[in-house]
Design a protein around this motif. Structure first.
Motif, PDB file in Angstrom:
ATOM      1  N   MET A 296       0.827  -1.195   0.000  1.00 47.18           N
ATOM      2  CA  MET A 296       0.000   0.000   0.000  1.00 47.18           C
ATOM      3  C   MET A 296       0.870   1.256   0.000  1.00 47.18           C
ATOM      4  SD  MET A 296      -2.925   1.244   2.645  1.00 47.18           S
ATOM      5  CE  MET A 296      -1.883   2.456   3.370  1.00 47.18           C
TER       6      MET A 296
ATOM      7  N   GLU B 247      -3.511   0.478  -5.162  1.00 46.59           N
ATOM      8  CA  GLU B 247      -4.897   0.662  -4.732  1.00 46.59           C
ATOM      9  C   GLU B 247      -5.548  -0.655  -4.365  1.00 46.59           C
ATOM     10  OE1 GLU B 247      -5.861   4.603  -7.514  1.00 46.59           O
ATOM     11  OE2 GLU B 247      -7.197   2.856  -7.536  1.00 46.59           O
TER      12      GLU B 247
ATOM     13  N   LEU C 246      -4.852  -1.363  -0.834  1.00 46.43           N
ATOM     14  CA  LEU C 246      -5.714  -0.577   0.045  1.00 46.43           C
ATOM     15  C   LEU C 246      -7.108  -1.186   0.117  1.00 46.43           C
ATOM     16  CD1 LEU C 246      -6.280   2.002   1.721  1.00 46.43           C
ATOM     17  CD2 LEU C 246      -6.903   3.127  -0.414  1.00 46.43           C
ATOM     18  N   ALA C 247      -7.632  -1.601  -1.029  1.00 42.26           N
ATOM     19  CA  ALA C 247      -8.967  -2.207  -1.028  1.00 42.26           C
ATOM     20  C   ALA C 247      -8.981  -3.509  -0.230  1.00 42.26           C
ATOM     21  CB  ALA C 247      -9.415  -2.459  -2.467  1.00 42.26           C
TER      22      ALA C 247
ATOM     23  N   TYR D 280      -8.867  -2.729   3.389  1.00 39.85           N
ATOM     24  CA  TYR D 280     -10.170  -2.223   3.833  1.00 39.85           C
ATOM     25  C   TYR D 280     -11.148  -3.375   4.047  1.00 39.85           C
ATOM     26  CZ  TYR D 280     -14.343   0.701   3.983  1.00 39.85           C
ATOM     27  OH  TYR D 280     -15.509   1.310   4.374  1.00 39.85           O
ATOM     28  N   GLN D 281     -11.184  -4.281   3.089  1.00 42.87           N
ATOM     29  CA  GLN D 281     -12.108  -5.413   3.223  1.00 42.87           C
ATOM     30  C   GLN D 281     -11.766  -6.283   4.425  1.00 42.87           C
ATOM     31  OE1 GLN D 281     -14.864  -6.069   1.580  1.00 42.87           O
ATOM     32  NE2 GLN D 281     -14.627  -4.203   0.363  1.00 42.87           N
TER      33      GLN D 281
ATOM     34  N   ALA E 248     -11.850  -3.264   7.872  1.00 41.59           N
ATOM     35  CA  ALA E 248     -12.872  -2.236   8.087  1.00 41.59           C
ATOM     36  C   ALA E 248     -14.032  -2.757   8.930  1.00 41.59           C
ATOM     37  CB  ALA E 248     -13.388  -1.727   6.748  1.00 41.59           C
ATOM     38  N   ARG E 249     -14.331  -4.049   8.820  1.00 43.80           N
ATOM     39  CA  ARG E 249     -15.475  -4.583   9.568  1.00 43.80           C
ATOM     40  C   ARG E 249     -15.224  -4.493  11.071  1.00 43.80           C
ATOM     41  NH1 ARG E 249     -19.800  -7.416   8.371  1.00 43.80           N
ATOM     42  NH2 ARG E 249     -19.170  -7.576   6.203  1.00 43.80           N
TER      43      ARG E 249
ATOM     44  N   PHE F  37     -15.465  -0.862  12.094  1.00 41.56           N
ATOM     45  CA  PHE F  37     -16.854  -0.396  12.067  1.00 41.56           C
ATOM     46  C   PHE F  37     -17.636  -0.955  13.262  1.00 41.56           C
ATOM     47  CE2 PHE F  37     -21.261  -1.232  10.743  1.00 41.56           C
ATOM     48  CZ  PHE F  37     -21.684   0.062  10.512  1.00 41.56           C
TER      49      PHE F  37
ATOM     50  N   GLN G 216     -14.154   5.651   7.987  1.00 48.79           N
ATOM     51  CA  GLN G 216     -13.511   6.398   6.902  1.00 48.79           C
ATOM     52  C   GLN G 216     -12.313   7.199   7.418  1.00 48.79           C
ATOM     53  OE1 GLN G 216     -14.517   6.308   3.566  1.00 48.79           O
ATOM     54  NE2 GLN G 216     -15.842   4.642   4.233  1.00 48.79           N
TER      55      GLN G 216
ATOM     56  N   PHE H  85      -9.162   5.099   7.966  1.00 52.50           N
ATOM     57  CA  PHE H  85      -8.406   4.779   6.758  1.00 52.50           C
ATOM     58  C   PHE H  85      -7.801   6.034   6.119  1.00 52.50           C
ATOM     59  CE2 PHE H  85     -10.474   0.763   7.252  1.00 52.50           C
ATOM     60  CZ  PHE H  85      -9.551  -0.137   6.751  1.00 52.50           C
ATOM     61  N   MET H  86      -8.438   7.152   6.350  1.00 51.16           N
ATOM     62  CA  MET H  86      -7.792   8.390   5.896  1.00 51.16           C
ATOM     63  C   MET H  86      -6.486   8.616   6.658  1.00 51.16           C
ATOM     64  SD  MET H  86      -9.532   9.868   3.489  1.00 51.16           S
ATOM     65  CE  MET H  86      -9.411  11.630   3.513  1.00 51.16           C
TER      66      MET H  86
ATOM     67  N   ILE I  32      -3.917   6.377   5.295  1.00 53.34           N
ATOM     68  CA  ILE I  32      -3.368   6.849   4.020  1.00 53.34           C
ATOM     69  C   ILE I  32      -2.384   7.990   4.254  1.00 53.34           C
ATOM     70  CG2 ILE I  32      -3.994   8.060   1.893  1.00 53.34           C
ATOM     71  CD1 ILE I  32      -6.600   6.422   1.921  1.00 53.34           C
TER      72      ILE I  32
ATOM     73  N   LEU J 178     -21.466  -3.527   6.367  1.00 52.12           N
ATOM     74  CA  LEU J 178     -20.240  -2.732   6.350  1.00 52.12           C
ATOM     75  C   LEU J 178     -20.341  -1.667   5.261  1.00 52.12           C
ATOM     76  CD1 LEU J 178     -17.246  -2.366   7.266  1.00 52.12           C
ATOM     77  CD2 LEU J 178     -16.639  -3.915   5.412  1.00 52.12           C
TER      78      LEU J 178
ATOM     79  N   MET K 101     -16.105   0.960   0.690  1.00 54.24           N
ATOM     80  CA  MET K 101     -15.003   1.927   0.652  1.00 54.24           C
ATOM     81  C   MET K 101     -15.379   3.062  -0.299  1.00 54.24           C
ATOM     82  SD  MET K 101     -10.947   1.333   0.006  1.00 54.24           S
ATOM     83  CE  MET K 101     -11.090   0.947  -1.718  1.00 54.24           C
TER      84      MET K 101
ATOM     85  N   PHE L 162      -6.257   8.711  -1.422  1.00 57.01           N
ATOM     86  CA  PHE L 162      -5.106   7.847  -1.633  1.00 57.01           C
ATOM     87  C   PHE L 162      -4.332   8.269  -2.877  1.00 57.01           C
ATOM     88  CE2 PHE L 162      -3.224   3.833  -3.193  1.00 57.01           C
ATOM     89  CZ  PHE L 162      -2.440   3.535  -2.097  1.00 57.01           C
TER      90      PHE L 162
END
Lengths: 188, 274
Positions: free
Chosen positions: A1, A6, A9-10, A13-14, A17-18, A21, A39, A42-43, A46, B63, B66, B74
């Motif tokens: 990352m 990208e 990063l995705a 997140y997957q 992120a859960r 959250f 959000q 993750f900002m 980054i 969830l 993104m 990014f």
């Protein structure tokens, strides 16, 4: 990352992120706030990915620590506002109960969950985060200590105290419900 | 196990954490025997059940995907992070280019210096450096009579004074000669600006020599086989023969010179020593 991928990063997140959250949702009880916190975490990742030090802990602990800081900040900022989330949650519970086969059991279960949620949200922040991490997120004492930045013994003692507070908070509600039922029967 | 110990372990008991088998057995035994602890254990288990229900309900929450804000941030972050790297690489390239330019200038300066030194020195410098001092026969000092003052008719050395022969190599063409072996006829005081041309080079051991001047038609092809350098003493009139100024009052005195003899025994070059 860090190299600008990208897809990485995705994937991150997957994968993470859960948990973030869920932690934010269980800490503040607001889905909108939990979305914002997710959000923001993750900002931060980054913007300040270079601040992550693998020697100090795992990526999950780093992200959860950032999420904890943001949640506490948001809670202190919005302390004096009344959330409309409870009403929407109860509506969601009603919708669930309407679609299920056994509405009575689902209603009872939903009420129980709501009572536990209220009790958890009523806990002081230092106890609430321990309950969320250890009981709701099912983290070990060590993982929770990494996220909170404290000793394992501190986590154990806080959890012990938090569970005792939860039992005390939920006990009067059950007794009041029992009294209401008796009075209802008397009036009947 | 007493009630206090049970209280400290009841969380681990209800949360099904890793416990020592003996502690677990003692806690369960105490819970069966103590009514208060049994009720506490039951409350804890009920709480754990409710918390699991809450956790399950929270897990079913959807969830949020993104957002594009994350991707945009990014990408902008990566775009912002690249220019500093580009600037750094530009600085690096400039430094490397400067270093290369300096190296090229030094190389050119060295080359120019070498070319100039070759052009100033006669063809004697083009002798192969492979001719070592040990391979050459000992040189001799030849005392030249006034009648034999013409450089072209310099004889081969015939007096062996035991001095070692020297090969004329580019770097060592101003090699020192021992002043104790050969008597020096010319004192240092005699060296004046009028007598010594401007091209005279100074030696580290206070011996001043002129550059080699060709004698006759010496060419590089004839000098490539090596030769001998012989220290001789010549009348001062020999200076005039090579276009050098001479003090008329010291006409009878002699001047030292190094004569280079090629492999065929012919005098090819000469330089005057003071």
């Amino acid at each position: 990352m860090l190299a600008g991928d990208e897809e990485a990063l995705a994937a991150l997140y997957q994968r993470r992120a859960r948990d973030i959250f869920r932690f934010a949702l269980q800490m503040c009880g607001s889905r909108a706030l939990a979305d914002d916190v997710t959000q923001e975490v993750f900002m931060v990742l980054i913007r300040e990915a270079n601040t992550f030090d693998a020697a100090r802990g795992s990526v999950n602990a780093f992200l959860m620590g950032v999420a904890r800081n943001h949640v506490l900040r948001r809670l202190r900022r919005e302390r004096f506002y009344v959330s409309m989330e409870e009403e929407s949650q109860s509506e969601t519970a009603k919708n669930i109960s309407r679609t299920s086969e056994n509405p009575l059991d689902d209603m009872s279960r939903t009420e129980t969950i709501e009572s536990v949620r209220k009790a958890v949200l009523a806990l002081p922040e230092r106890y609430r985060e321990v309950v969320v991490l250890c009981d709701l997120q099912e983290m070990s004492y060590l993982e929770a200590a990494e996220v909170l930045g404290c000793a394992v013994g501190t986590v154990r003692s806080r959890l012990h105290r938090a569970r005792a507070l939860l039992i005390e908070k939920m006990r009067p509600a059950e007794e009041e419900e029992a009294v209401d039922v008796k009075s209802a029967r008397c009036f009947a | 196990m007493n009630c206090q110990d049970f209280e400290s372990n009841v969380n681990d008991l209800t949360r099904e954490q890793m416990m020592e088998a003996s502690v677990l057995a003692e806690a369960l035994a105490h819970g069966e025997g103590c009514e208060a602890c049994a009720r506490r254990l039951e409350e804890q288990r009920s709480l754990s059940f409710k918390l699991r229900a809450l956790a399950g309900e929270t897990n079913s929450a959807k969830l949020p995907p993104m957002g594009n804000d994350l991707l945009t941030a990014f990408r902008s972050r990566q775009a912002a992070a690249n220019p500093p790297a580009t600037r750094a690489s530009r600085h690096y390239r400039a430094i490397v280019a400067g270093a290369m330019a300096v190296a090229a200038m030094v190389f050119v300066a060295i080359a120019v210096t070498m070319i100039r030194s070759r052009s100033v020195t006669p063809a004697v410098q083009s002798l192969p450096p492979a001719v070592g001092p040990k391979s050459l026969p000992p040189t001799e000092i030849a005392t030249v009579t006034p009648g034999e003052s013409t450089p072209e008719s310099l004889p081969l050395p015939h007096k062996n004074t035991g001095r070692e022969g020297r090969s004329v190599v580019g770097k060592n063409r101003h090699r020192n000669l021992s002043p104790t072996v050969a008597p020096v006829d010319v004192s240092v005081k005699d060296v004046t600006a009028k007598e010594i041309p401007t091209s005279i080079t100074s030696d580290a051991a206070a011996e001043i020599t002129t550059d080699f001047m060709p004698v006759g038609y010496a060419s590089a092809t004839t000098l490539q086989d090596g030769g001998q350098l012989v220290r001789v003493e010549l009348p001062r009139s020999a200076l005039v023969a090579f276009g050098l100024p001479m003090n008329v009052n010291r006409y009878e005195e002699k001047v030292k010179a190094d004569v280079f003899f090629s492999a065929d025994g012919m005098a090819r070059a000469i330089r005057f020593v003071q």
